[in-house]
Write a protein that holds these residues in place. Structure first.
Motif, PDB file in Angstrom:
ATOM      1  N   GLU A 255      38.901   1.211  24.522  1.00 23.55           N
ATOM      2  CA  GLU A 255      37.611   0.779  25.054  1.00 23.55           C
ATOM      3  C   GLU A 255      36.707   1.978  25.309  1.00 23.55           C
ATOM      4  O   GLU A 255      35.503   1.947  25.013  1.00 23.55           O
TER       5      GLU A 255
ATOM      6  N   SER B  92      33.361   2.870  23.073  1.00 20.66           N
ATOM      7  CA  SER B  92      32.113   3.018  23.833  1.00 20.66           C
ATOM      8  C   SER B  92      31.464   4.370  23.546  1.00 20.66           C
ATOM      9  O   SER B  92      30.235   4.474  23.426  1.00 20.66           O
TER      10      SER B  92
ATOM     11  N   GLN C 294      26.503  -1.254  23.977  1.00 23.47           N
ATOM     12  CA  GLN C 294      27.516  -2.297  23.792  1.00 23.47           C
ATOM     13  C   GLN C 294      27.056  -3.630  24.341  1.00 23.47           C
ATOM     14  O   GLN C 294      27.373  -4.674  23.796  1.00 23.47           O
ATOM     15  N   LYS C 295      26.312  -3.601  25.437  1.00 20.99           N
ATOM     16  CA  LYS C 295      25.899  -4.837  26.089  1.00 20.99           C
ATOM     17  C   LYS C 295      24.385  -4.994  26.005  1.00 20.99           C
ATOM     18  O   LYS C 295      23.643  -4.021  25.914  1.00 20.99           O
ATOM     19  N   PHE C 296      23.963  -6.233  26.058  1.00 20.32           N
ATOM     20  CA  PHE C 296      22.537  -6.520  26.124  1.00 20.32           C
ATOM     21  C   PHE C 296      22.086  -6.478  27.575  1.00 20.32           C
ATOM     22  O   PHE C 296      22.836  -6.881  28.481  1.00 20.32           O
TER      23      PHE C 296
ATOM     24  N   GLU D 298      20.604  -7.700  30.928  1.00 19.42           N
ATOM     25  CA  GLU D 298      20.726  -9.051  31.488  1.00 19.42           C
ATOM     26  C   GLU D 298      19.479  -9.884  31.227  1.00 19.42           C
ATOM     27  O   GLU D 298      19.555 -11.077  30.919  1.00 19.42           O
TER      28      GLU D 298
ATOM     29  N   GLU E 216      19.612 -11.215  27.667  1.00 17.24           N
ATOM     30  CA  GLU E 216      20.559 -12.331  27.583  1.00 17.24           C
ATOM     31  C   GLU E 216      19.934 -13.592  28.167  1.00 17.24           C
ATOM     32  O   GLU E 216      20.074 -14.694  27.601  1.00 17.24           O
TER      33      GLU E 216
ATOM     34  N   GLU F   6      14.378  -6.016  21.543  1.00 19.39           N
ATOM     35  CA  GLU F   6      15.741  -5.482  21.567  1.00 19.39           C
ATOM     36  C   GLU F   6      16.312  -5.427  20.144  1.00 19.39           C
ATOM     37  O   GLU F   6      16.992  -4.456  19.776  1.00 19.39           O
TER      38      GLU F   6
ATOM     39  N   ARG G 130      35.815  -4.617  16.688  1.00 21.44           N
ATOM     40  CA  ARG G 130      34.757  -5.397  17.338  1.00 21.44           C
ATOM     41  C   ARG G 130      33.478  -5.375  16.514  1.00 21.44           C
ATOM     42  O   ARG G 130      33.285  -4.509  15.661  1.00 21.44           O
TER      43      ARG G 130
ATOM     44  N   VAL H   7      29.348  -5.319  17.244  1.00 18.49           N
ATOM     45  CA  VAL H   7      28.278  -5.176  18.233  1.00 18.49           C
ATOM     46  C   VAL H   7      27.030  -5.779  17.599  1.00 18.49           C
ATOM     47  O   VAL H   7      26.413  -5.176  16.723  1.00 18.49           O
TER      48      VAL H   7
ATOM     49  N   PRO I 266      21.777 -11.412  20.756  1.00 20.02           N
ATOM     50  CA  PRO I 266      22.740 -11.948  21.728  1.00 20.02           C
ATOM     51  C   PRO I 266      23.615 -13.027  21.105  1.00 20.02           C
ATOM     52  O   PRO I 266      23.194 -13.772  20.219  1.00 20.02           O
ATOM     53  N   GLU I 267      24.834 -13.133  21.612  1.00 23.86           N
ATOM     54  CA  GLU I 267      25.841 -14.016  21.014  1.00 23.86           C
ATOM     55  C   GLU I 267      25.393 -15.472  20.955  1.00 23.86           C
ATOM     56  O   GLU I 267      25.724 -16.189  20.013  1.00 23.86           O
TER      57      GLU I 267
END
Length: 722
Positions: free
Chosen positions: A224, A228, A238-240, A242, A245, A318, A331, A333, A337-338
């Motif tokens: 992980e 990263s 790695q993350k959008f 908030e 989302e 984004e 993974r 990326v 968003p999913e």
């Protein structure tokens, strides 16, 4: 609609050049005779340009360069080098020795910067360079005088803590300085941990920049943490956020009757998707039906992402920044968003979906008779993994067997015609890992291109080409093409081709690449001739290196590798932002909208091309990490390998059975002192004349699997050592 006429021959510039190439050519021509005055006609004649459009472009470009004082207009319409011609702007490419090369659009060659003239510039920075007096037969040299723009100010690496201060040692080997971190700026990071630090200052007399830790990732060698680190290094979060989302979650997803009425309804047509077995985002589907006249209607249906993601909204901004999805070993990326990429937009079976489609009428030989492009509503009847579709094709029975048989037959004929017309057939083997429950590699798998893969590829190519032709092709109805996003691939570098031709002659292959319209044909013949022979890997590797890199542009020069005069990316909007731009432009022009801003779209094209390269680097680093992890249990074992790269510091060797690549350092090869023969891609023993060349099969022993540095180290095994 009129028949879709197939363009003949390879795409050529026909005297037309992208603006960047024009500027480089103008500077090169004038700088060779700096005291002579030049007008645009002389420049055009020297370049061999005869078409009026490009001659006018040369005149405009020279006036623009005069406004920037790169050129000076001594007399009306006559120019010489200007006062800013001694300065160039470019991007820093650092070397391990501390020197640098500046890649610039203003010169045909890179500019060498000695270590003493690098200053505080870092790899990737955009800088201003003063060109030093050129030495005879030497590459241009310069001195960095100004940092125009930092490529990055945040770095990932390992924290080293001492009594009074700490450093962050960057992962990136081209970042040759560590960041000095005061102890009160560690944010809890401990010695040996991976962290992200931000550069806050670089005092003039300091050897290292100052920084502070902004995030602690954790302990090295944990999957992980390492993934990263790779993602951060290449600028992919790695993350959008908030808020992004939440914005995606708030997008209305219901398909109204009113929306369906605006579209061509194809829900009752036989439709299916074919994707990798582990895919979750299904961009494209194929529909099939036989027509009364004996022809076939084949639809290429693409997720209508831009119906949901509106230009300049939060989700779109984004997506622009990310520009692409990134596929690491363990993974994905995503760019979106999913909820959008895997659910709302994904063409999942037995769900009504909004799509943007190319619908073709083809005869049984795969010749296009008519086509239509527009928005549709579809419903996939079945989701195939490639292996499942392949089984149906091979057995001739099962779900959608008639459709798959007919479409596969067409695809084969289309592919054969494409290759005969000049498309280049590089079939590189892709490597995948089978991971266990701990996300560790148990085995290496090779992705083999079979009919099911080629079927999808051929129809995606057809859709991409057709869309580009509809907008870009000059016709009586379309005398001046509108701004559009193209996927372009320039012609090979003539100098590289000449070197390649001279090199392969030593092995008995007498192919000439002097004539542009014969290059692709001769490369294909050569690749077929070397197949299965000892030198196959070497020849294929060098042939690929002669090729330019494909990129996105509003300036269409054709796609050389595919042999298309017009080509774009239309078929993967879930994972590529340029495809979203193409969808929006198609909709804009279909509704009679004004011509879009070329500068706006070109800026996003440039960004998308850069992010595509960064994603490829991240994927490569991820593969390297898992290769080293896989080989940890093989230290001390012997394997057969192929020399895949030759450098002044060592040999890169790819193990034949698993495609894992490592290095043998020159200084560690016993028995002789070896020197690097760059022109012939080999090393030669100084005393005994032993030659080790690109493509040679050799035996190696795994000396070290350094997971910390993602590096495999090999040693050469001689027959006498066995």
């Amino acid at each position: 609609m009129a028949k879709n006429k197939k363009p003949k021959g390879k795409p050529k510039n026909s005297g037309k050049f992208p603006k960047k190439k024009l500027q480089r050519a103008i500077i090169d021509i004038i700088s060779q005779n700096p005291n002579k005055l030049h007008n645009y006609k002389q420049i055009a004649a020297t370049m061999g340009v005869t078409d009026p459009h490009t001659r006018t472009l040369i005149m405009q470009m020279m006036n623009e360069m005069a406004a920037k004082e790169t050129l000076k207009e001594e007399q009306r319409g006559k120019f010489k080098m200007g006062k800013n011609s001694a300065f160039i702007e470019g991007v820093v490419d650092m070397t391990q020795s501390g020197s640098a090369y500046i890649k610039t659009e203003q010169l045909d060659e890179d500019v060498y910067i000695p270590p003493k003239f690098v200053g505080h510039a870092l790899h990737g920075d955009t800088v201003k360079v003063f060109l030093l007096a050129r030495k005879k037969r030497k590459k241009p040299e310069g001195q960095i005088t100004e940092i125009v723009k930092r490529a990055k100010t945040e770095f990932v690496g390992v924290i080293e803590v001492s009594k009074n201060f700490a450093f962050l040692v960057p992962d990136n080997r081209k970042m040759l300085v560590d960041l000095y971190i005061p102890l009160d700026k560690l944010k809890g990071a401990e010695n040996g941990q991976k962290a992200i630090a931000k550069m806050t200052d670089w005092p003039k007399d300091a050897s290292s920049p100052f920084g502070e830790v902004i995030d602690v990732l954790g302990d090295p060698l944990e999957n992980e943490v390492e993934m990263s680190s790779i993602l951060f290094e290449y600028g992919f979060p790695q993350k959008f956020p908030e808020k992004v989302e939440q914005a995606a979650a708030n997008i209305p997803v219901e398909i109204s009757d009113e929306e369906i009425k605006k579209r061509r309804d194809m829900r009752d047509v036989e439709t299916f998707t074919i994707d990798p077995h582990d895919a979750k985002d299904f961009d494209d589907a194929i529909s099939f039906r036989e027509l009364k006249n004996g022809n076939y209607e084949i639809g290429v249906h693409i997720a209508d992402v831009t119906h949901y993601v509106r230009e300049n909204d939060m989700v779109d901004q984004e997506a622009v920044e990310r520009a692409t999805s990134v596929y690491l070993v363990d993974r994905v990326v995503p760019m979106l968003p999913e909820i959008l990429s895997n659910k709302v937009c994904s063409l999942r079976p037995n769900e009504e979906k909004l799509t943007f489609s190319c619908v073709f009428e083809l005869d049984k030989n795969g010749h296009v008779q008519n086509h239509w492009v527009g928005r549709t509503v579809t419903e996939s009847d079945n989701r195939f993994a490639y292996e499942e579709a392949q089984e149906v094709i091979e057995k001739g029975e099962g779900k959608h067997s008639e459709a798959l048989t007919v479409i596969n037959s067409m695809a084969k004929q289309m592919r054969n015609r494409r290759l005969q017309a000049g498309a280049i057939a590089f079939d590189k083997v892709e490597v995948k890992f089978k991971l266990n429950e701990k996300n560790e590699p148990d085995s290496v798998l090779f992705k083999v291109q079979k009919d099911a893969h080629k079927l999808i590829e051929e129809f995606m190519l057809l859709a991409n080409r057709t869309v580009a032709e509809d907008i870009g092709k000059i016709t009586r109805q379309n005398p001046k093409p509108k701004t559009f996003v193209y996927r372009i691939h320039d012609t090979p570098d003539p100098e590289k081709l000449a070197d390649f031709s001279a090199f392969i002659k030593k092995f008995g292959y007498k192919y000439s690449f002097a004539k542009e319209d014969e290059v692709s044909k001769n490369i294909n013949q050569l690749l077929a001739e070397v197949q299965g022979k000892r030198e196959e890997t070497m020849v294929e590797t060098l042939a690929i290196r002669t090729m330019a890199k494909a990129e996105y542009s509003t300036d269409n020069i054709g796609h050389y590798g595919l042999g298309f005069r017009y080509y774009t990316h239309f078929t993967s909007p879930i994972r590529r932002y340029p495809d979203m731009m193409v969808h929006r432009l198609l909709d804009r022009y279909a509704k009679g909208g004004n011509n879009a801003s070329q500068d706006h779209y070109q800026n996003i094209c440039n960004h998308s091309s850069e992010k595509e390269r960064e994603a490829a680097n991240a994927e490569r680093d991820s593969i390297k990490y898992f290769q080293v992890m896989y080989m940890r249990e093989s230290v001390g074992e012997t394997f057969n390998g192929v020399i895949s790269g030759v450098t002044e510091w060592g040999l890169y060797v790819e193990i034949i059975e698993n495609k894992c690549e490592g290095m043998i350092r020159l200084r560690e090869i016993d028995g002789d002192y070896f020197y690097f023969d760059e022109k012939n891609h080999r090393i030669v023993g100084h005393n005994y004349g032993r030659v080790l060349q690109l493509g040679d099969e050799i035996q190696i022993k795994v000396k070290n699997a350094d997971l910390y540095n993602r590096r495999l180290e090999f040693e050469l095994v001689d027959e006498d050592d066995e």
